[in-house]
Write a protein that holds these residues in place. Structure first.
Motif, PDB file in Angstrom:
ATOM      1  N   LEU A   1       0.845  -1.177   0.000  1.00  0.00           N
ATOM      2  CA  LEU A   1       0.000   0.000   0.000  1.00  0.00           C
ATOM      3  C   LEU A   1       0.888   1.237   0.000  1.00  0.00           C
TER       4      LEU A   1
ATOM      5  N   PHE B   1      -2.585  -4.596   5.219  1.00  0.00           N
ATOM      6  CA  PHE B   1      -1.540  -4.789   4.216  1.00  0.00           C
ATOM      7  C   PHE B   1      -0.265  -5.259   4.886  1.00  0.00           C
TER       8      PHE B   1
ATOM      9  N   ARG C   1       2.687  -4.510   3.949  1.00  0.00           N
ATOM     10  CA  ARG C   1       3.629  -3.391   3.944  1.00  0.00           C
ATOM     11  C   ARG C   1       2.892  -2.147   3.489  1.00  0.00           C
ATOM     12  N   SER C   2       3.150  -1.036   4.147  1.00  0.00           N
ATOM     13  CA  SER C   2       2.526   0.223   3.731  1.00  0.00           C
ATOM     14  C   SER C   2       3.514   1.369   3.861  1.00  0.00           C
TER      15      SER C   2
ATOM     16  N   HIS D   1       8.594   2.302  -4.449  1.00  0.00           N
ATOM     17  CA  HIS D   1       8.003   1.334  -3.522  1.00  0.00           C
ATOM     18  C   HIS D   1       7.280   0.183  -4.213  1.00  0.00           C
ATOM     19  N   LYS D   2       6.923   0.354  -5.482  1.00  0.00           N
ATOM     20  CA  LYS D   2       6.249  -0.686  -6.272  1.00  0.00           C
ATOM     21  C   LYS D   2       5.054  -1.307  -5.528  1.00  0.00           C
ATOM     22  N   PRO D   3       4.104  -0.470  -5.109  1.00  0.00           N
ATOM     23  CA  PRO D   3       2.953  -0.981  -4.352  1.00  0.00           C
ATOM     24  C   PRO D   3       1.937  -1.695  -5.248  1.00  0.00           C
ATOM     25  N   ASP D   4       1.139  -2.543  -4.643  1.00  0.00           N
ATOM     26  CA  ASP D   4       0.014  -3.161  -5.345  1.00  0.00           C
ATOM     27  C   ASP D   4      -1.178  -2.209  -5.378  1.00  0.00           C
ATOM     28  N   VAL D   5      -1.270  -1.340  -4.374  1.00  0.00           N
ATOM     29  CA  VAL D   5      -2.394  -0.406  -4.251  1.00  0.00           C
ATOM     30  C   VAL D   5      -1.837   0.991  -3.969  1.00  0.00           C
TER      31      VAL D   5
END
Length: 64
Positions: A1, A20, A22-23, A39-43
């Motif tokens: 996140l 999550f 990781r945030s 950070h290459k977040p999914d969200v």
């Protein structure tokens, strides 16, 4: 996140982060493509008060 937020984001951190693994939270009123690439977040969530919409910067670099 990845959450890009204004001062109200501070109050959301406790509740959202627990869902999550990781945030990352960045206090800013502008979209930060560099933070997404780093950070290459999914969200990605951009939270800000409605009154800041007229002053938003729309000239940020597009994501590849």
């Amino acid at each position: 996140l990845l959450v890009l937020h204004d001062s109200f984001g501070v109050y959301l951190r406790e509740y959202m982060s627990e869902h999550f693994a990781r945030s990352t939270w960045v206090w800013t009123n502008n979209f930060r493509p560099a933070a997404v690439l780093e950070h290459k977040p999914d969200v990605v969530v951009q939270e800000f008060m409605e009154m800041f919409v007229p002053g938003m910067s729309y000239d940020s670099e597009p994501l590849p």
